[in-house]
Design a protein around this motif. Structure first.
Motif, PDB file in Angstrom:
ATOM      1  N   ILE A 173      76.148 -58.694 -41.752  1.00  0.00           N
ATOM      2  CA  ILE A 173      77.432 -58.462 -42.408  1.00  0.00           C
ATOM      3  C   ILE A 173      77.978 -57.079 -42.059  1.00  0.00           C
ATOM      4  CG2 ILE A 173      78.455 -58.048 -44.687  1.00  0.00           C
ATOM      5  CD1 ILE A 173      76.695 -60.384 -45.703  1.00  0.00           C
ATOM      6  N   ALA A 174      77.099 -56.080 -42.047  1.00  0.00           N
ATOM      7  CA  ALA A 174      77.533 -54.723 -41.694  1.00  0.00           C
ATOM      8  C   ALA A 174      78.075 -54.665 -40.269  1.00  0.00           C
ATOM      9  CB  ALA A 174      76.375 -53.750 -41.864  1.00  0.00           C
ATOM     10  N   LEU A 175      77.443 -55.384 -39.358  1.00  0.00           N
ATOM     11  CA  LEU A 175      77.923 -55.402 -37.978  1.00  0.00           C
ATOM     12  C   LEU A 175      79.293 -56.073 -37.866  1.00  0.00           C
ATOM     13  CD1 LEU A 175      74.679 -56.110 -35.938  1.00  0.00           C
ATOM     14  CD2 LEU A 175      76.277 -54.217 -35.562  1.00  0.00           C
ATOM     15  N   VAL A 176      79.501 -57.161 -38.599  1.00  0.00           N
ATOM     16  CA  VAL A 176      80.817 -57.817 -38.584  1.00  0.00           C
ATOM     17  C   VAL A 176      81.886 -56.856 -39.102  1.00  0.00           C
ATOM     18  CG1 VAL A 176      82.203 -59.709 -39.500  1.00  0.00           C
ATOM     19  CG2 VAL A 176      79.844 -60.131 -38.810  1.00  0.00           C
ATOM     20  N   GLN A 177      81.562 -56.126 -40.142  1.00  0.00           N
ATOM     21  CA  GLN A 177      82.532 -55.175 -40.694  1.00  0.00           C
ATOM     22  C   GLN A 177      82.839 -54.064 -39.693  1.00  0.00           C
ATOM     23  OE1 GLN A 177      80.381 -54.261 -44.303  1.00  0.00           O
ATOM     24  NE2 GLN A 177      81.655 -55.647 -45.520  1.00  0.00           N
ATOM     25  N   HIS A 178      81.840 -53.609 -38.965  1.00  0.00           N
ATOM     26  CA  HIS A 178      82.086 -52.602 -37.928  1.00  0.00           C
ATOM     27  C   HIS A 178      82.924 -53.186 -36.794  1.00  0.00           C
ATOM     28  CE1 HIS A 178      79.216 -50.083 -40.034  1.00  0.00           C
ATOM     29  NE2 HIS A 178      79.466 -49.099 -39.177  1.00  0.00           N
ATOM     30  N   CYS A 179      82.719 -54.468 -36.493  1.00  0.00           N
ATOM     31  CA  CYS A 179      83.563 -55.119 -35.492  1.00  0.00           C
ATOM     32  C   CYS A 179      85.028 -55.115 -35.934  1.00  0.00           C
ATOM     33  CB  CYS A 179      83.104 -56.558 -35.258  1.00  0.00           C
ATOM     34  SG  CYS A 179      81.602 -56.723 -34.259  1.00  0.00           S
ATOM     35  N   GLU A 180      85.261 -55.410 -37.201  1.00  0.00           N
ATOM     36  CA  GLU A 180      86.622 -55.416 -37.719  1.00  0.00           C
ATOM     37  C   GLU A 180      87.269 -54.040 -37.580  1.00  0.00           C
ATOM     38  OE1 GLU A 180      86.004 -56.739 -41.699  1.00  0.00           O
ATOM     39  OE2 GLU A 180      85.947 -58.870 -41.173  1.00  0.00           O
ATOM     40  N   GLU A 181      86.506 -52.992 -37.869  1.00  0.00           N
ATOM     41  CA  GLU A 181      87.023 -51.630 -37.754  1.00  0.00           C
ATOM     42  C   GLU A 181      87.409 -51.299 -36.309  1.00  0.00           C
ATOM     43  OE1 GLU A 181      83.974 -49.181 -39.349  1.00  0.00           O
ATOM     44  OE2 GLU A 181      84.183 -49.950 -41.415  1.00  0.00           O
ATOM     45  N   ARG A 182      86.720 -51.944 -35.371  1.00  0.00           N
ATOM     46  CA  ARG A 182      86.967 -51.676 -33.946  1.00  0.00           C
ATOM     47  C   ARG A 182      87.884 -52.735 -33.318  1.00  0.00           C
ATOM     48  NH1 ARG A 182      81.412 -49.102 -31.689  1.00  0.00           N
ATOM     49  NH2 ARG A 182      82.336 -49.772 -29.708  1.00  0.00           N
ATOM     50  N   HIS A 183      88.452 -53.576 -34.164  1.00  0.00           N
ATOM     51  CA  HIS A 183      89.367 -54.635 -33.720  1.00  0.00           C
ATOM     52  C   HIS A 183      88.687 -55.600 -32.749  1.00  0.00           C
ATOM     53  CE1 HIS A 183      92.556 -52.419 -35.730  1.00  0.00           C
ATOM     54  NE2 HIS A 183      92.200 -51.331 -35.054  1.00  0.00           N
ATOM     55  N   LEU A 184      87.415 -55.862 -32.998  1.00  0.00           N
ATOM     56  CA  LEU A 184      86.674 -56.874 -32.248  1.00  0.00           C
ATOM     57  C   LEU A 184      86.597 -58.136 -33.098  1.00  0.00           C
ATOM     58  CD1 LEU A 184      83.699 -54.716 -30.880  1.00  0.00           C
ATOM     59  CD2 LEU A 184      85.717 -55.508 -29.608  1.00  0.00           C
TER      60      LEU A 184
END
Length: 379
Positions: free
Chosen positions: A296-307
Motif C-alpha cells: 500500500i505504501a508503494l502504491v501511494q508513493h507511485c501516486e505521488e510520482r504520477h505513476l
C-alpha cells in the motif's frame, strides 16, 4: 524421550523405582485430597512440574486420573461409565481441555489464526487461553511457562520467536514440557537426531511462485521483489520468488530485490522512493511485495510520482490482510489463516487421543486473489 516418542502407559516393571514410588505417592495424595494443583503436587512430592505432568499423562492414559484446569483429580470407580453406556454430551475425552495459544501479534495476521483455533476448539468443547508476545520479544519461555503452570494448559499452539538467542533453549523446553505442542507458521527440530516437532505452516514459497506466474502470464518479464524487514515469512517468499523467476526463464539479477524498513523507521520513505527509482532504471514492470502495508505504501508513493498502478507498475501484495480494501483493490496472495488454526487444533486433539502417533507436519496452500493492481505491462 523425543517428540516422536511421547510418554505413554508402560508396564510397571519398566519404570524406575523412583518413578514407581512417585506415582504411588501421587495417587495417595489424590486419594486423600480428591484433586490437587500441579504446583502443589510438585511441592509435596519434591519433583519438577514437568516431571509431575509426565506422571499425570501416564496415569490419565491408564484411566486412573483426570486432568482438570491447573491440576488433576482422581477417577473413582463410580465416575467411570459402563462399557455399554454412551458418554454424556460434552463429556468426551477432550471436553474441558485447555489450549494455551501464544502468537507474536494480536492486531495483524494472527487474529484470523486465533479465530480458526477458537472455532475448532469450541466444536470439541475445549477452551482457548490466548496470549500475545511480540516480534521484538527476546524470550518467549516465561509466557509459555505461565500458560502451562498457571493457566493449566493441556497443550500449546504457538508461534515462538525463532531468531533470538533464547530460541534454542525455548525449543528444548517445549520438547520437555510434558504437554502436546504444535508450532504455527514455524518449524523446529529437537535432540541429537533432529526429530521434528509437530507444526502447521502455509506453503509461502508456493504463494510467492503463484504471484510470479500470474504476472508472467500477463506478459511481465521483469518481476521484482520487496520484502518486510522483520517478518520470518520473508525468507520463504524470497525462495518461492527466486524458484519461479528461474523456472519462468526470467533473470532475477536484472530486476529489483529490496527490503523495506519498518514503518517506524525514518528511512522508510527514502527506501520506498529508491525502490521505484530502481524499477524505472531496470525497467521492472511488476513487483511482489510482502506485506500489505509495504504494498500500500508503494502504491501511494507511485501516486505521488504520477505513476499508474497497474498501468505503469503492477503490484501483487503478500498477506491479503487489508489489500482488498485499498483503492485500487490489490491483487494479493492470501495465506489460509483460519485453516492454519483449525488444523493445529486437530493435531492437538489427535495427539491427546493417541500420544504414540507419529509426528505430523501439515502444509496448507495459500490462494491468489486477482484484483485491480495487476495488468499487462505497458507497451
Amino acid at each position: 524421550m523425543t517428540k516422536d516418542s511421547p510418554v505413554v502407559a508402560t508396564a510397571e516393571g519398566s519404570r524406575g523405582p523412583l518413578q514407581v514410588a512417585r506415582r504411588q505417592q501421587l495417587l495417595a495424595a489424590l486419594q486423600r485430597d480428591g484433586s490437587m494443583r500441579i504446583s502443589d503436587l510438585s511441592h509435596v512430592l519434591g519433583a519438577a512440574p514437568v516431571t509431575i505432568r509426565r506422571d499425570i499423562a501416564e496415569l490419565a492414559a491408564e484411566g486412573l486420573v483426570r486432568r482438570v484446569h491447573g491440576g488433576v483429580s482422581l477417577i473413582l470407580p463410580d465416575d467411570a461409565p459402563a462399557a455399554d453406556e454412551p458418554p454424556a454430551a460434552g463429556i468426551g475425552p477432550l471436553a474441558g481441555r485447555v489450549l494455551g495459544m501464544l502468537v507474536p501479534s494480536l492486531d495483524y495476521y494472527w487474529p484470523d489464526v486465533a479465530r480458526g483455533v477458537e472455532g475448532a476448539a469450541r466444536e470439541l468443547d475445549m477452551r482457548v487461553v490466548l496470549r500475545g508476545s511480540s516480534y521484538d520479544s527476546d524470550d518467549d519461555q516465561p509466557h509459555l511457562a505461565r500458560l502451562v503452570e498457571r493457566m493449566g494448559a493441556d497443550a500449546l499452539i504457538i508461534a515462538p520467536s525463532m531468531d533470538t538467542p533464547s530460541a534454542e533453549r525455548t525449543i528444548e523446553w517445549l520438547d520437555q514440557v510434558g504437554v502436546p505442542v504444535v508450532l504455527l507458521e514455524r518449524t523446529a527440530t529437537v535432540g541429537s537426531h533432529h526429530a521434528v516437532m509437530e507444526s502447521v505452516v502455509t506453503d509461502h514459497a508456493l504463494g510467492a511462485a503463484m504471484a510470479v506466474r500470474h504476472l508472467t502470464s500477463l506478459g511481465h518479464r521483469k518481476v521484482g521483489l520487496v520484502l518486510d524487514a522483520n517478518s520470518p515469512t520473508s525468507q520463504h517468499v524470497r525462495r518461492g520468488w527466486l524458484d519461479a523467476t528461474t523456472e519462468c526463464g526470467l533473470d532475477p539479477d536484472a530486476t529489483v530485490v529490496a527490503v523495506a524498513p519498518d514503518a517506524r523507521s525514518p528511512e522508510r520513505d527514502t527506501v520506498l522512493n529508491s525502490i521505484l527509482d530502481q524499477c524505472q532504471a531496470t525497467r521492472t514492470t511488476a513487483l511482489l511485495v510482502h506485506a500489505d502495508a509495504e504494498a500500500i505504501a508503494l502504491v501511494q508513493h507511485c501516486e505521488e510520482r504520477h505513476l499508474s498502478v497497474p498501468g505503469d507498475l503492477s503490484i501483487v501484495a503478500y498477506d491479503d490482510e487489508v489489500a482488498g480494501l485499498f483503492s485500487p483493490p490489490l491483487t494479493a496472495v492470501r495465506p489460509p489463516r483460519r485453516s492454519i488454526g483449525r488444523a493445529a487444533v486437530r493435531l492437538v486433539a489427535d495427539r491427546l487421543a493417541d500420544p504414540d502417533r507419529p509426528t505430523h507436519r501439515v502444509v496448507i496452500s495459500p490462494s491468489l486473489r486477482i484484483r485491480g493492481s495487476s495488468a499487462p505491462p505497458p507497451a
